[in-house]
Scaffold this motif. Sequence first.
Motif, PDB file in Angstrom:
ATOM      1  N   ILE A   1      -6.953   7.960 -12.510  1.00  0.00           N
ATOM      2  CA  ILE A   1      -8.138   8.893 -11.630  1.00  0.00           C
ATOM      3  C   ILE A   1      -7.984  10.249 -11.765  1.00  0.00           C
ATOM      4  CG2 ILE A   1      -8.697   9.403  -9.187  1.00  0.00           C
ATOM      5  CD1 ILE A   1      -7.727   6.594  -8.447  1.00  0.00           C
TER       6      ILE A   1
ATOM      7  N   ALA B   1     -11.970   4.306  -5.634  1.00  0.00           N
ATOM      8  CA  ALA B   1     -11.147   5.378  -5.458  1.00  0.00           C
ATOM      9  C   ALA B   1     -11.654   6.541  -6.320  1.00  0.00           C
ATOM     10  CB  ALA B   1      -9.519   4.948  -5.855  1.00  0.00           C
ATOM     11  N   SER B   2     -11.939   6.260  -7.602  1.00  0.00           N
ATOM     12  CA  SER B   2     -12.366   7.019  -8.527  1.00  0.00           C
ATOM     13  C   SER B   2     -13.670   7.767  -8.311  1.00  0.00           C
ATOM     14  CB  SER B   2     -12.752   6.460 -10.022  1.00  0.00           C
ATOM     15  OG  SER B   2     -12.554   7.027 -11.095  1.00  0.00           O
TER      16      SER B   2
ATOM     17  N   SER C   1      -9.521  11.205 -15.336  1.00  0.00           N
ATOM     18  CA  SER C   1     -10.744  11.034 -15.499  1.00  0.00           C
ATOM     19  C   SER C   1     -11.889  11.965 -14.555  1.00  0.00           C
ATOM     20  CB  SER C   1     -11.302   9.741 -15.321  1.00  0.00           C
ATOM     21  OG  SER C   1     -11.093   9.067 -14.093  1.00  0.00           O
TER      22      SER C   1
ATOM     23  N   GLY D   1     -13.635   0.749  -8.744  1.00  0.00           N
ATOM     24  CA  GLY D   1     -13.870   2.218  -9.255  1.00  0.00           C
ATOM     25  C   GLY D   1     -14.382   2.783  -7.924  1.00  0.00           C
TER      26      GLY D   1
ATOM     27  N   TRP E   1      -5.343   9.661  -1.671  1.00  0.00           N
ATOM     28  CA  TRP E   1      -6.512   8.777  -1.483  1.00  0.00           C
ATOM     29  C   TRP E   1      -5.590   7.341  -1.498  1.00  0.00           C
ATOM     30  CZ3 TRP E   1      -6.683  11.893  -6.037  1.00  0.00           C
ATOM     31  CH2 TRP E   1      -6.038  11.777  -6.935  1.00  0.00           C
ATOM     32  N   MET E   2      -6.143   6.289  -0.822  1.00  0.00           N
ATOM     33  CA  MET E   2      -5.874   5.009  -0.788  1.00  0.00           C
ATOM     34  C   MET E   2      -7.162   4.161  -0.567  1.00  0.00           C
ATOM     35  SD  MET E   2      -2.943   5.167   2.475  1.00  0.00           S
ATOM     36  CE  MET E   2      -2.070   3.702   1.863  1.00  0.00           C
ATOM     37  N   VAL E   3      -7.131   2.842  -1.350  1.00  0.00           N
ATOM     38  CA  VAL E   3      -8.164   1.833  -1.037  1.00  0.00           C
ATOM     39  C   VAL E   3      -7.353   0.345  -0.766  1.00  0.00           C
ATOM     40  CG1 VAL E   3      -9.804   0.518  -2.573  1.00  0.00           C
ATOM     41  CG2 VAL E   3      -9.737   3.039  -2.501  1.00  0.00           C
TER      42      VAL E   3
ATOM     43  N   GLN F   1      -9.931  -3.073  -4.098  1.00  0.00           N
ATOM     44  CA  GLN F   1      -9.282  -2.282  -5.419  1.00  0.00           C
ATOM     45  C   GLN F   1      -9.943  -2.820  -6.679  1.00  0.00           C
ATOM     46  OE1 GLN F   1      -5.194  -2.459  -5.092  1.00  0.00           O
ATOM     47  NE2 GLN F   1      -5.003  -1.302  -3.395  1.00  0.00           N
ATOM     48  N   GLY F   2     -10.011  -1.969  -7.595  1.00  0.00           N
ATOM     49  CA  GLY F   2     -10.316  -2.497  -9.013  1.00  0.00           C
ATOM     50  C   GLY F   2     -11.790  -2.365  -9.213  1.00  0.00           C
TER      51      GLY F   2
ATOM     52  N   ASN G   1       2.451   5.340 -10.792  1.00  0.00           N
ATOM     53  CA  ASN G   1       1.001   4.660 -10.325  1.00  0.00           C
ATOM     54  C   ASN G   1       0.086   4.970 -11.296  1.00  0.00           C
ATOM     55  OD1 ASN G   1      -1.318   4.509  -8.650  1.00  0.00           O
ATOM     56  ND2 ASN G   1      -0.382   5.432  -6.890  1.00  0.00           N
ATOM     57  N   ALA G   2      -0.117   3.812 -12.230  1.00  0.00           N
ATOM     58  CA  ALA G   2      -1.096   4.094 -13.455  1.00  0.00           C
ATOM     59  C   ALA G   2      -2.456   4.335 -12.871  1.00  0.00           C
ATOM     60  CB  ALA G   2      -1.026   2.784 -14.203  1.00  0.00           C
ATOM     61  N   ALA G   3      -3.068   3.799 -11.742  1.00  0.00           N
ATOM     62  CA  ALA G   3      -4.464   3.710 -11.502  1.00  0.00           C
ATOM     63  C   ALA G   3      -4.537   5.241 -11.010  1.00  0.00           C
ATOM     64  CB  ALA G   3      -4.858   2.838 -10.259  1.00  0.00           C
ATOM     65  N   SER G   4      -3.633   5.787 -10.093  1.00  0.00           N
ATOM     66  CA  SER G   4      -3.961   7.044  -9.557  1.00  0.00           C
ATOM     67  C   SER G   4      -3.850   8.159 -10.557  1.00  0.00           C
ATOM     68  CB  SER G   4      -2.658   7.459  -8.456  1.00  0.00           C
ATOM     69  OG  SER G   4      -3.090   6.739  -7.416  1.00  0.00           O
TER      70      SER G   4
ATOM     71  N   MET H   1       1.051  -1.265   0.114  1.00  0.00           N
ATOM     72  CA  MET H   1      -0.222  -0.075   0.108  1.00  0.00           C
ATOM     73  C   MET H   1       0.849   1.294   0.053  1.00  0.00           C
ATOM     74  SD  MET H   1      -3.137  -0.579   0.100  1.00  0.00           S
ATOM     75  CE  MET H   1      -4.040   0.913   0.746  1.00  0.00           C
TER      76      MET H   1
HETATM   77  C1  LIG Z   1      -4.493   3.664  -6.542  1.00  0.00           C
HETATM   78  C2  LIG Z   1      -5.662   3.052  -5.769  1.00  0.00           C
HETATM   79  C3  LIG Z   1      -6.343   4.099  -4.701  1.00  0.00           C
HETATM   80  C4  LIG Z   1      -6.766   2.736  -6.724  1.00  0.00           C
HETATM   81  O1  LIG Z   1      -8.005   2.436  -6.154  1.00  0.00           O
HETATM   82  P1  LIG Z   1      -8.941   1.809  -7.018  1.00  0.00           P
HETATM   83  O2  LIG Z   1     -10.301   1.854  -6.284  1.00  0.00           O
HETATM   84  O3  LIG Z   1      -8.602   0.304  -7.102  1.00  0.00           O
HETATM   85  O4  LIG Z   1      -9.141   2.521  -8.247  1.00  0.00           O
HETATM   86  P2  LIG Z   1     -10.308   2.336  -9.224  1.00  0.00           P
HETATM   87  O5  LIG Z   1     -10.928   1.014  -9.226  1.00  0.00           O
HETATM   88  O6  LIG Z   1     -11.254   3.474  -8.903  1.00  0.00           O
HETATM   89  O7  LIG Z   1      -9.564   2.683 -10.634  1.00  0.00           O
HETATM   90  C5  LIG Z   1      -9.115   4.082 -10.941  1.00  0.00           C
HETATM   91  C6  LIG Z   1      -8.768   4.233 -12.202  1.00  0.00           C
HETATM   92  O8  LIG Z   1      -7.567   3.358 -12.439  1.00  0.00           O
HETATM   93  C7  LIG Z   1      -7.780   2.639 -13.644  1.00  0.00           C
HETATM   94  N1  LIG Z   1      -6.811   1.527 -13.310  1.00  0.00           N
HETATM   95  C8  LIG Z   1      -7.051   0.788 -12.114  1.00  0.00           C
HETATM   96  N2  LIG Z   1      -5.954  -0.170 -12.013  1.00  0.00           N
HETATM   97  C9  LIG Z   1      -5.168   0.374 -13.238  1.00  0.00           C
HETATM   98  C10 LIG Z   1      -3.960  -0.354 -13.669  1.00  0.00           C
HETATM   99  N3  LIG Z   1      -3.155  -1.143 -13.080  1.00  0.00           N
HETATM  100  N4  LIG Z   1      -3.289   0.567 -14.798  1.00  0.00           N
HETATM  101  C11 LIG Z   1      -4.069   1.363 -15.372  1.00  0.00           C
HETATM  102  N5  LIG Z   1      -5.382   1.945 -15.126  1.00  0.00           N
HETATM  103  C12 LIG Z   1      -5.909   1.334 -13.956  1.00  0.00           C
HETATM  104  C13 LIG Z   1      -9.225   2.305 -13.788  1.00  0.00           C
HETATM  105  O9  LIG Z   1      -9.637   1.916 -14.740  1.00  0.00           O
HETATM  106  C14 LIG Z   1      -9.935   3.583 -13.096  1.00  0.00           C
HETATM  107  O10 LIG Z   1      -9.873   4.412 -14.353  1.00  0.00           O
HETATM  108  P3  LIG Z   1     -11.020   5.428 -14.538  1.00  0.00           P
HETATM  109  O11 LIG Z   1     -11.100   6.566 -13.429  1.00  0.00           O
HETATM  110  O12 LIG Z   1     -10.574   6.177 -15.546  1.00  0.00           O
HETATM  111  O13 LIG Z   1     -12.347   4.674 -14.722  1.00  0.00           O
HETATM  112  C15 LIG Z   1      -5.136   1.893  -4.958  1.00  0.00           C
HETATM  113  O14 LIG Z   1      -4.568   0.861  -5.712  1.00  0.00           O
HETATM  114  C16 LIG Z   1      -4.036   2.227  -3.691  1.00  0.00           C
HETATM  115  O15 LIG Z   1      -4.598   2.603  -2.600  1.00  0.00           O
HETATM  116  N6  LIG Z   1      -2.872   2.085  -3.852  1.00  0.00           N
HETATM  117  C17 LIG Z   1      -1.872   2.154  -3.048  1.00  0.00           C
HETATM  118  C18 LIG Z   1      -1.789   3.460  -2.358  1.00  0.00           C
HETATM  119  C19 LIG Z   1      -1.633   4.725  -3.489  1.00  0.00           C
HETATM  120  O16 LIG Z   1      -0.988   4.425  -4.431  1.00  0.00           O
HETATM  121  N7  LIG Z   1      -2.350   5.807  -3.324  1.00  0.00           N
HETATM  122  C20 LIG Z   1      -2.330   6.841  -4.234  1.00  0.00           C
HETATM  123  C21 LIG Z   1      -1.315   7.791  -3.975  1.00  0.00           C
HETATM  124  S1  LIG Z   1      -1.514   9.207  -5.059  1.00  0.00           S
END
Ligand SMILES: CC(C)(COP(=O)(O)OP(=O)(O)OC[C@H]1O[C@@H](n2cnc3c(N)ncnc32)[C@H](O)[C@@H]1OP(=O)(O)O)[C@@H](O)C(=O)NCCC(=O)NCCS
Length: 162
Positions: free
Chosen positions: A128, A94-95, A131, A92, A82-84, A89-90, A122-125, A23
């Motif tokens: 976020i 966090a978004s 979008s 939606g 943010w953190m999930v 995770q996965g 951090n691809a997911a962040s 995390m």
């Molecule tokens: C980053 C984190 C908050 C994502 O939480 P999550 O609830 O799984 O995210 P979501 O399901 O809402 O997905 C968010 C977006 O990332 C995209 N996504 C998810 N995993 C992805 C990946 N591996 N590669 C690319 N995109 C990804 C989703 O499609 C979504 O895109 P959208 O907003 O355009 O629909 C979570 O993985 C986390 O807490 N990680 C550890 C702590 C951290 O890194 N915090 C952020 C510091 S800035």
Amino acid sequence: MLLRDVEPADLDAYVRMRCDPVMMSELGGPQPRERIAGQLARDLETVRDDSAWIKMIVAGASARVAGTVTLYRQEGISEIGWMVLPEFQGRGLASQAVRTVLDLARADGRWGPIHAFPSTTNAASNAICRSAGFSLVGQEERTFAGRVFQTRHWVVDTSAHA
Ligand SMILES: CC(C)(COP(=O)(O)OP(=O)(O)OC[C@H]1O[C@@H](n2cnc3c(N)ncnc32)[C@H](O)[C@@H]1OP(=O)(O)O)[C@@H](O)C(=O)NCCC(=O)NCCS
């Protein structure tokens, strides 16, 4: 998904988020367990005096804490993070939580431009930010917990005129 203010009973969720190496891999690494109660106490205080928003993400019917979104002032700017938790995770969450906090910030009016600094890896962040309507400012080196990270700098204006 619901958002609520942090509560004293959130200590376990704090430990699971902040002491976990995965995390925290892009947030400066895991924090020592013994510092977490102090961190929670400081967060509760900021919520009491309304100087920051520390929102817990509660997952639907389960009523379990899935993560957190924080909005605070630091070095003269408004910053969001943010953190999930892994098992949530996965989906939606966090978004959705970030968009909800931005809507609350627009309604509140005090936060102005809100900045986010996810690590470049951090691809997911970064998804976020894209979008949720943030604009990319550029790339920046930032220090979290004594470690230097390459981050993307994003900003979204929540002022009334924006
Ligand atoms: C980053 C984190 C908050 C994502 O939480 P999550 O609830 O799984 O995210 P979501 O399901 O809402 O997905 C968010 C977006 O990332 C995209 N996504 C998810 N995993 C992805 C990946 N591996 N590669 C690319 N995109 C990804 C989703 O499609 C979504 O895109 P959208 O907003 O355009 O629909 C979570 O993985 C986390 O807490 N990680 C550890 C702590 C951290 O890194 N915090 C952020 C510091 S800035």
